[in-house]
Structure formats: C-alpha cells, structure tokens
Design a protein around this motif. Structure first.
Motif, PDB file in Angstrom:
ATOM      1  N   ARG A 170       0.838  -1.203   0.000  1.00 48.74           N
ATOM      2  CA  ARG A 170       0.000   0.000   0.000  1.00 48.74           C
ATOM      3  C   ARG A 170       0.870   1.249   0.000  1.00 48.74           C
ATOM      4  N   LYS A 171       1.906   1.249   0.834  1.00 51.44           N
ATOM      5  CA  LYS A 171       2.812   2.394   0.877  1.00 51.44           C
ATOM      6  C   LYS A 171       3.505   2.586  -0.468  1.00 51.44           C
ATOM      7  N   LEU A 172       3.991   1.511  -1.063  1.00 51.13           N
ATOM      8  CA  LEU A 172       4.694   1.603  -2.339  1.00 51.13           C
ATOM      9  C   LEU A 172       3.782   2.120  -3.448  1.00 51.13           C
ATOM     10  N   PHE A 173       2.578   1.574  -3.540  1.00 52.89           N
ATOM     11  CA  PHE A 173       1.677   1.941  -4.628  1.00 52.89           C
ATOM     12  C   PHE A 173       0.982   3.282  -4.413  1.00 52.89           C
ATOM     13  N   LEU A 174       0.621   3.596  -3.176  1.00 51.91           N
ATOM     14  CA  LEU A 174      -0.283   4.718  -2.936  1.00 51.91           C
ATOM     15  C   LEU A 174       0.270   5.842  -2.062  1.00 51.91           C
ATOM     16  N   ASP A 175       1.290   5.586  -1.274  1.00 51.51           N
ATOM     17  CA  ASP A 175       1.723   6.573  -0.283  1.00 51.51           C
ATOM     18  C   ASP A 175       3.244   6.569  -0.137  1.00 51.51           C
ATOM     19  N   ASN A 176       3.963   6.726  -1.259  1.00 54.28           N
ATOM     20  CA  ASN A 176       5.416   6.556  -1.222  1.00 54.28           C
ATOM     21  C   ASN A 176       6.200   7.853  -1.044  1.00 54.28           C
ATOM     22  N   HIS A 177       5.582   9.002  -1.248  1.00 54.13           N
ATOM     23  CA  HIS A 177       6.216  10.316  -1.085  1.00 54.13           C
ATOM     24  C   HIS A 177       7.475  10.493  -1.942  1.00 54.13           C
ATOM     25  N   ILE A 178       7.496   9.860  -3.102  1.00 57.40           N
ATOM     26  CA  ILE A 178       8.614  10.051  -4.032  1.00 57.40           C
ATOM     27  C   ILE A 178       8.463  11.443  -4.642  1.00 57.40           C
ATOM     28  N   PRO A 179       9.502  12.269  -4.568  1.00 59.13           N
ATOM     29  CA  PRO A 179       9.377  13.623  -5.131  1.00 59.13           C
ATOM     30  C   PRO A 179       9.264  13.574  -6.658  1.00 59.13           C
ATOM     31  N   PRO A 180       8.578  14.558  -7.239  1.00 58.11           N
ATOM     32  CA  PRO A 180       8.486  14.596  -8.699  1.00 58.11           C
ATOM     33  C   PRO A 180       9.860  14.840  -9.316  1.00 58.11           C
ATOM     34  N   GLY A 181       9.972  14.521 -10.578  1.00 61.36           N
ATOM     35  CA  GLY A 181      11.231  14.740 -11.283  1.00 61.36           C
ATOM     36  C   GLY A 181      11.911  13.429 -11.605  1.00 61.36           C
ATOM     37  N   PRO A 182      13.132  13.526 -12.070  1.00 57.77           N
ATOM     38  CA  PRO A 182      13.868  12.310 -12.456  1.00 57.77           C
ATOM     39  C   PRO A 182      14.053  11.373 -11.259  1.00 57.77           C
ATOM     40  N   PRO A 183      14.055  10.058 -11.510  1.00 57.73           N
ATOM     41  CA  PRO A 183      14.245   9.099 -10.417  1.00 57.73           C
ATOM     42  C   PRO A 183      15.712   9.041  -9.993  1.00 57.73           C
ATOM     43  N   VAL A 184      16.016   9.540  -8.821  1.00 64.35           N
ATOM     44  CA  VAL A 184      17.408   9.587  -8.367  1.00 64.35           C
ATOM     45  C   VAL A 184      17.668   8.701  -7.147  1.00 64.35           C
ATOM     46  N   THR A 185      16.688   7.899  -6.759  1.00 65.57           N
ATOM     47  CA  THR A 185      16.891   6.925  -5.682  1.00 65.57           C
ATOM     48  C   THR A 185      16.456   5.553  -6.199  1.00 65.57           C
ATOM     49  N   ARG A 186      16.865   4.522  -5.501  1.00 64.37           N
ATOM     50  CA  ARG A 186      16.474   3.163  -5.898  1.00 64.37           C
ATOM     51  C   ARG A 186      14.949   2.987  -5.835  1.00 64.37           C
ATOM     52  N   LEU A 187      14.309   3.585  -4.835  1.00 63.85           N
ATOM     53  CA  LEU A 187      12.853   3.515  -4.727  1.00 63.85           C
ATOM     54  C   LEU A 187      12.189   4.187  -5.928  1.00 63.85           C
ATOM     55  N   ALA A 188      12.648   5.369  -6.292  1.00 68.93           N
ATOM     56  CA  ALA A 188      12.068   6.085  -7.437  1.00 68.93           C
ATOM     57  C   ALA A 188      12.263   5.302  -8.728  1.00 68.93           C
ATOM     58  N   HIS A 189      13.418   4.675  -8.884  1.00 68.63           N
ATOM     59  CA  HIS A 189      13.663   3.826 -10.058  1.00 68.63           C
ATOM     60  C   HIS A 189      12.689   2.658 -10.094  1.00 68.63           C
ATOM     61  N   ALA A 190      12.527   1.992  -8.962  1.00 67.00           N
ATOM     62  CA  ALA A 190      11.612   0.839  -8.910  1.00 67.00           C
ATOM     63  C   ALA A 190      10.197   1.272  -9.275  1.00 67.00           C
ATOM     64  N   LYS A 191       9.781   2.414  -8.779  1.00 69.47           N
ATOM     65  CA  LYS A 191       8.424   2.896  -9.059  1.00 69.47           C
ATOM     66  C   LYS A 191       8.260   3.259 -10.532  1.00 69.47           C
ATOM     67  N   LYS A 192       9.223   3.978 -11.090  1.00 69.83           N
ATOM     68  CA  LYS A 192       9.106   4.443 -12.477  1.00 69.83           C
ATOM     69  C   LYS A 192       9.274   3.316 -13.493  1.00 69.83           C
ATOM     70  N   TYR A 193      10.313   2.521 -13.349  1.00 72.71           N
ATOM     71  CA  TYR A 193      10.660   1.555 -14.387  1.00 72.71           C
ATOM     72  C   TYR A 193      10.010   0.179 -14.209  1.00 72.71           C
ATOM     73  N   VAL A 194       9.513  -0.120 -13.027  1.00 73.49           N
ATOM     74  CA  VAL A 194       8.946  -1.452 -12.802  1.00 73.49           C
ATOM     75  C   VAL A 194       7.495  -1.367 -12.346  1.00 73.49           C
ATOM     76  N   ILE A 195       7.244  -0.755 -11.211  1.00 73.96           N
ATOM     77  CA  ILE A 195       5.891  -0.733 -10.640  1.00 73.96           C
ATOM     78  C   ILE A 195       4.911  -0.062 -11.599  1.00 73.96           C
ATOM     79  N   ASN A 196       5.246   1.114 -12.107  1.00 79.84           N
ATOM     80  CA  ASN A 196       4.337   1.800 -13.026  1.00 79.84           C
ATOM     81  C   ASN A 196       4.097   0.984 -14.294  1.00 79.84           C
ATOM     82  N   GLU A 197       5.131   0.306 -14.791  1.00 81.43           N
ATOM     83  CA  GLU A 197       4.972  -0.556 -15.971  1.00 81.43           C
ATOM     84  C   GLU A 197       4.027  -1.720 -15.656  1.00 81.43           C
ATOM     85  N   PHE A 198       4.144  -2.269 -14.470  1.00 79.19           N
ATOM     86  CA  PHE A 198       3.257  -3.370 -14.082  1.00 79.19           C
ATOM     87  C   PHE A 198       1.814  -2.879 -13.947  1.00 79.19           C
TER      88      PHE A 198
END
Length: 169
Positions: free
Chosen positions: A94-122
């Motif tokens: 739930r936190k990953l999908f809905l409440d992750n507080h990843i800042p907007p902009g390019p993914p510069v952390t491992r969490l932001a990468h996972a969200k942009k390149y994997v989770i969002n694609e899924f």
C-alpha cells in the motif's frame, strides 16, 4: 519518502544498465508477487492475476532479453520491495503503490527507479490486459489487440434477459 538504506540510496537518473544480465527464477517469482499485489490493491483482476501471467512473462522476456535490458531495474525493484516488506510488513505494498512520497522529477533513488521503471509498468500492464473490465467498466473488454486477443469484442452487446415474467428474478 518511505524505505530505508536501500530505497533511499542515490543512483543515476538514467535507466540502470542490465544488458547481458539474466533475471533469476527467484527474482521473476518475486516480481510476479508484486504484480499480483497490484491487482489485489485495486481489486481489478480476478483469479489472483493468473489469467495474465503468460502475457506478463512475455513482457518481462521482451524487456530483459534485448538491449536496453530492464534486468538491472527488475533486480533493483526486488531489493527495494524486499526492504519495504521487511520494514512495513503487510502495509509495504500500500505504501509503495499509494503513499510513497517520491518527489516529482527524475528518479534519483532506488525507490524512485523501482516505481518508475517497474511498478508503473506493471500497473499499466494490469490496465491494458483488461483490468478495466474487472475494475468496474463492465462494458469494456480491454484495449490490447493482436492475434491473441481478436476473439474478444471491444464492447459487449446488450442482451436482454429473456424468460422472466413480472415478479420473477
């Protein structure tokens, strides 16, 4: 932002290079678990997404079999999600999908990468593979086309229920 040391580690904003790497069976199974959790979170697929597994595996093979390969992104996502599970237990998804507080902009952390390149694609895959139909758009059969999907009409026909008299249900 959620997570710990792994999630918040700084990485380059470009795609993590995974050319020449292979995705292990264990990583593939872990990623399948994430995909299933997406369907459960939004209640948009039936049968725990098992009806989508062959298409999902094809997508993984296509994205990790040729350059630029997503393999490093997939391995990163496994590490990130595992850390979230270790930290938050059942609430991790739930936190990953809905409440992750990843800042907007390019993914510069491992969490932001996972969200942009994997989770969002899924999530996109869930929706494309008839997630709308199960999510509530009962007249929409999905918008994936091709030889595998040509037997399903885009919109279902209205068929009145016959044989019911007044007072019958």
């Amino acid at each position: 932002m959620i997570g710990g040391i792994v999630c918040n580690e700084t990485v380059d904003s470009g795609m993590l290079v995974g050319d020449g790497q292979l995705l292990s069976h264990a990583d593939r199974e872990f990623l399948w678990r994430v995909f299933v959790k997406i369907g459960e979170t939004w209640r948009n697929v039936r049968y725990e997404s098992s009806n989508l597994k062959s298409s999902w595996l094809e997508m993984l093979a296509a994205k990790s079999g040729v350059a630029p390969s997503y393999t490093a992104e997939y391995v990163n996502a496994v590490r990130v999600v595992q850390e979230l599970i270790d930290m938050y237990g059942d609430d991790a998804f739930r936190k990953l999908f809905l409440d992750n507080h990843i800042p907007p902009g390019p993914p510069v952390t491992r969490l932001a990468h996972a969200k942009k390149y994997v989770i969002n694609e899924f999530i996109i895959m869930q929706v494309m593979a008839s997630g709308f139909k199960h999510f509530g758009g009962k007249n929409y059969a999905g918008y994936v086309k091709g030889s595998r999907y040509n037997e399903v009409p885009l919109v279902r026909e209205y068929r009145p229920i016959t044989g019911m008299g007044a007072g019958e249900k």
